[in-house]
Scaffold this active site. Sequence first.
Site, short mmCIF file in Angstrom:
data_model
loop_
_atom_site.label_atom_id
_atom_site.label_comp_id
_atom_site.label_asym_id
_atom_site.label_seq_id
_atom_site.Cartn_x
_atom_site.Cartn_y
_atom_site.Cartn_z
N LYS A 282 0.86 -1.19 0.00
CA LYS A 282 0.00 0.00 0.00
C LYS A 282 0.90 1.25 0.00
CE LYS A 282 -4.46 1.13 2.03
NZ LYS A 282 -5.48 0.65 2.99
N GLU B 136 -19.17 -5.17 10.31
CA GLU B 136 -20.11 -4.40 11.13
C GLU B 136 -21.18 -5.28 11.77
OE1 GLU B 136 -18.99 -3.47 8.19
OE2 GLU B 136 -18.09 -1.50 8.52
N ARG C 179 -25.40 -1.86 7.21
CA ARG C 179 -25.08 -3.29 7.02
C ARG C 179 -25.47 -4.11 8.24
NH1 ARG C 179 -19.90 -4.91 3.82
NH2 ARG C 179 -21.33 -4.54 2.10
C1 LIG Z 1 -18.72 -2.02 5.00
C2 LIG Z 1 -17.57 -1.06 5.03
N1 LIG Z 1 -16.98 -0.77 6.20
C3 LIG Z 1 -15.94 0.08 6.26
C4 LIG Z 1 -15.48 0.69 5.11
C5 LIG Z 1 -14.35 1.72 5.18
N2 LIG Z 1 -13.19 1.27 4.43
C6 LIG Z 1 -12.92 1.72 3.23
S1 LIG Z 1 -11.55 1.05 2.57
C7 LIG Z 1 -11.27 0.16 4.00
C8 LIG Z 1 -10.07 -0.72 4.12
C9 LIG Z 1 -10.06 -1.69 2.97
O1 LIG Z 1 -8.95 -2.55 3.10
P1 LIG Z 1 -8.64 -3.51 1.88
O2 LIG Z 1 -9.86 -4.19 1.43
O3 LIG Z 1 -7.51 -4.37 2.31
O4 LIG Z 1 -8.21 -2.52 0.71
P2 LIG Z 1 -6.87 -1.64 0.61
O5 LIG Z 1 -7.27 -0.25 1.02
O6 LIG Z 1 -5.85 -2.26 1.51
O7 LIG Z 1 -6.47 -1.72 -0.83
C10 LIG Z 1 -12.28 0.38 4.91
C11 LIG Z 1 -12.35 -0.25 6.25
C12 LIG Z 1 -16.15 0.38 3.90
N3 LIG Z 1 -15.77 0.97 2.73
N4 LIG Z 1 -17.15 -0.50 3.88
MG LIG Z 2 -5.53 -4.16 2.19
#
Ligand SMILES: Cc1ncc(C[n+]2csc(CCOP(=O)(O)OP(=O)(O)O)c2C)c(N)n1
Ligand SMILES: [Mg+2]
Length: 585
Positions: free
Chosen positions: A245, A325, A353
């Site tokens: 990242k 959630e 959710r």
């Molecule tokens: C249901 C839900 N909860 C929380 C979020 C907030 N959120 C956005 S991106 C993220 C982290 C995502 O991590 P990952 O899937 O590993 O993607 P990366 O950013 O590492 O590429 C979160 C918690 C969301 N988008 N959807």
């Molecule tokens: Mg990730």
Amino acid sequence: MSSHLDTVTSLERLRELPATALPALAAEIREELISNVTRTGGHLGPNLGVVELTIALHRVFSSPRDAIVWDTGHQSYVHKMLTGRRDAFARLRQADGLSGYPSRAESEHDLVENSHASTALSYVDGLAKAFALRGEHDRAAVAVVGDGALTGGMCWEALNNIGAAPHRPLVIVLNDNGRSYSPTTGSVAAHLAVARDGGTPALFDALGLAYLGPVDGHDTAALERSLRTARALRAPVVVHCITQKGRGYPAAEDDEVDHLHALSPPGSGDAGGRPWTSITAEELVDIARQRPDVVAVTAAMLHPTGLHELARVFPERVFDVGIAEQHAVTSAAGLALGGLHPVVCLYSTFLNRAFDQVLMDVALHGLPVTFVLDRAGITGNDGASHHGMWDLSLLGLVPGIRVAAPRDEPQLRALLREAVSHSGPTALRFPKGHAGPELPARGRIGGADLLCGGRPGGVLMVVSGACVAAGLDAAARLRMTGEDVTVVDPRWLLPVDPALVAAAEAFRLVLTVEDNGCAGGYSQALNQALRAAGCTVPVHGIALPQRFLPHGTRGDLLASQGLDAAGIAAFVRAHCASRPLRRSG
Ligand SMILES: Cc1ncc(C[n+]2csc(CCOP(=O)(O)OP(=O)(O)O)c2C)c(N)n1
Ligand SMILES: [Mg+2]
Ligand SMILES: CC(=O)[C@@H](O)[C@H](O)COP(=O)(O)O
């Protein structure tokens, strides 16, 4: 000399590029990501991590004939650059500009706009079934899912189905950078970590999926080989890509908090006041010092919700359950059953959710769980699936829950303490951004604060939370043109305060103002309470329209919906002009 990116005017041209040109293309894309997103704000870290992955995906699969679904969608900037939207990044996440997530209106290559995580595997399960039933056996269904999103329960519901259909082709590209915002929590993340040492996580094979990996997620040639193998397998397969990242930008690589997961637009800090989130974080630490039964739960958003402050002081009393959630809420119900008072900190839109868990796991049992809903109402740059415009409507359906909206810092602190002192479920909602100046009360009407006015016969404005400031400004404007407006802040919106119902009788019109959708919001609740009490005073509500609203700045979007001072004043003038003054007494 034109860059490689200049020559990639279509996916076909991308596929014609010699492999030897791809590292330079990746470097050019990174350079544009950094220069654009540091200026506009947006998800810089996630997108820097998928440059080579996206190039390889679009060289192996033929979008849009092949369906590529981006889970959460915040990491789709490179996809957008390669599918004809490179020049639109100057206005990323701005009104009428490029969405920060896939957008069906923008491109045929964009399928899913929802920014709520953990949905992609379910989408491609459905797509794969559709392709098979339609005889479209040449089409590939591809999901790009992050290691964080993989902690979401929907992913495991989908895997349960995908693994049971060994002859239905489907490709899952696992973008594993080890992070959500923070390091990804849980046993799945620990299991996947073996791949970083070259090991093979056995989980997917056990579920009936083929596993390819670990693949260096920044080696385009290796990625292409693995994706071509995956495609040729014609079976459900996971391609496990190890990525970084924030790759290629030291400020992101070195950012231990979240590798510049989401940059705010420069200069976007509100004037005055402190962030609602920071105030909450501080007050929760003070409460936890006095209340050993108070604990907190986050769904992979420790820093965004401010709970890192509490975790620093009481690490054993803060639980990061991953992007889960539903589990967050019902495990909080378990914490409450066990004698504790959990505070579940979520962004408002993500509460959607876990609605059934709030209703049937918490409220049905009358459990002392407090929900702190940050980013309630219009959020701004993240657009339709991030606006927190549903929580008041949803929580209005939940018997026994108390819902509050603080108007300023002192009220946030007071309401939070009242909430965690309540023996049943409570919720507090506040928007993204900064709490403005203190807005002192002039008196009380039951549990509501009287903020200005008070003469019967005029307009009773019932306004809460961050809308109070605009309401008071509108009342001042209206007084200058002879309209008498009394402004009250209910503090606790739901259930409706009987004293407000009784007081309404003396006014000629009741106006509610709420940063929530108009269906089932506060206006509806107050109107029902007035009618049930036999009060005939009309209630008019200013609220958000019950439709998906675009991205833009919070201020502009509120104004466009008449939720700013000018809009509120104009609404009152329009409705009062048609109604003669009621003489009091
Ligand atoms: C249901 C839900 N909860 C929380 C979020 C907030 N959120 C956005 S991106 C993220 C982290 C995502 O991590 P990952 O899937 O590993 O993607 P990366 O950013 O590492 O590429 C979160 C918690 C969301 N988008 N959807
Ligand atoms: Mg990730
Ligand atoms: C993609 C996602 O859901 C989050 O990263 C969100 O964009 C963050 O929003 P804030 O910037 O309001 O914290």
